[in-house]
Write an enzyme that holds these catalytic residues in place. Structure first.
Site, PDB file in Angstrom:
ATOM      1  N   GLU A  50       8.062 -85.737   8.765  1.00  0.00           N
ATOM      2  CA  GLU A  50       8.164 -87.059   8.172  1.00  0.00           C
ATOM      3  C   GLU A  50       7.585 -88.088   8.951  1.00  0.00           C
ATOM      4  O   GLU A  50       8.219 -88.627  10.255  1.00  0.00           O
ATOM      5  CB  GLU A  50       9.825 -87.336   8.007  1.00  0.00           C
ATOM      6  N   CYS A  81      -0.636 -82.762   7.361  1.00  0.00           N
ATOM      7  CA  CYS A  81       0.407 -83.467   6.557  1.00  0.00           C
ATOM      8  C   CYS A  81       1.167 -84.818   7.228  1.00  0.00           C
ATOM      9  O   CYS A  81       0.089 -85.760   7.290  1.00  0.00           O
ATOM     10  CB  CYS A  81       1.612 -82.518   6.194  1.00  0.00           C
ATOM     11  N   HIS A 177      -0.567 -77.327   5.076  1.00  0.00           N
ATOM     12  CA  HIS A 177       0.079 -76.570   6.347  1.00  0.00           C
ATOM     13  C   HIS A 177      -0.454 -75.130   6.569  1.00  0.00           C
ATOM     14  O   HIS A 177       0.304 -74.352   6.385  1.00  0.00           O
ATOM     15  CB  HIS A 177       1.625 -76.577   5.949  1.00  0.00           C
ATOM     16  N   GLU A 179      -0.268 -73.843   9.174  1.00  0.00           N
ATOM     17  CA  GLU A 179       0.805 -72.940  10.440  1.00  0.00           C
ATOM     18  C   GLU A 179       1.628 -72.181   9.586  1.00  0.00           C
ATOM     19  O   GLU A 179       2.438 -71.703   9.898  1.00  0.00           O
ATOM     20  CB  GLU A 179       1.263 -74.089  11.262  1.00  0.00           C
TER      21      GLU A 179
END
Ligand code: GLN
Length: 198
Positions: A50, A81, A177, A179
């Site tokens: 976030e 992100c 993402h 990952e």
């Protein structure tokens, strides 16, 4: 060159996945929470999470100015992100004043926070990624998109026509993402950028 030392900013977000992905891509990976840890790495990953919370914690941990300084000094960095949002030079829908996501200015681009999220929270899809052969499966979670790029910025991928991956010199950012999938090609690209092979 020996394995590059790449830190993962570990204030909040999906740190573990990036550590594992970087190790599989041939880097020596470690967490960064303190100034000394930031000074000791060759490059940094800013993970998903976030961006507003991470901005707050960067201040709390007194990392904001040291991080800005290292980025301005040319430290290679990769943001996914929330990390992409923080690396931008301008953020749209940054959040409430006083709690807003902070633009670190590592890449000359304008990013809209939660851009896809206004349509659908999360989605997955295949995309083409510049310089990487074959389709890439991409996971988007309340993802941003890029609305403007500066002349030095190379667009590497789009989804639904929106820019979702960019590179500027030795900095890289993706709205998705990598990952979270087993595909290590983006992390390998970043390791190659850090070592000067890409
Ligand atoms: N929406 C989040 C933010 O604004 C980013 C989501 C993510 O990193 N998966 O920071």
């Amino acid at each position: 060159m020996n394995a590059p030392r790449i830190g993962v900013l570990a204030l909040q977000g999906d740190t573990r996945e990036h550590l594992a992905a970087l190790r599989e891509a041939g880097a020596e990976a470690s967490t960064v929470r303190r100034r000394g840890e930031l000074e000791s790495v060759d490059a940094l990953v800013i993970p998903g999470g976030e961006s507003t919370a991470m901005s707050h914690l960067l201040r709390e941990f007194e990392l904001l100015e040291p991080l800005r300084a290292r980025l301005a000094d040319g430290m290679p960095a990769y943001g996914s992100c929330a990390g992409m949002i923080l690396m931008a030079s301008e953020i749209l829908d940054a959040g409430a004043p006083g709690r807003a996501a902070l633009a670190l200015g590592a890449i000359d681009m304008t990013v809209r926070r939660n851009a896809f999220g206004r349509q659908v929270d999360s989605f997955e899809g295949e995309l083409e990624f510049g310089g990487i052969t074959g389709p890439m499966h991409a996971v988007f979670i309340r993802a941003p998109w890029v609305e403007r790029v500066g002349p030095q910025v190379e667009v590497l991928a789009r989804a639904d026509g929106h820019v979702v991956a960019v590179r500027q010199g030795r900095t890289l950012a993706t709205a998705f993402h990598p990952e979270m999938t087993g595909d290590r090609r983006v992390h390998r690209l970043f390791v190659d950028i850090v070592t000067g092979r890409a």
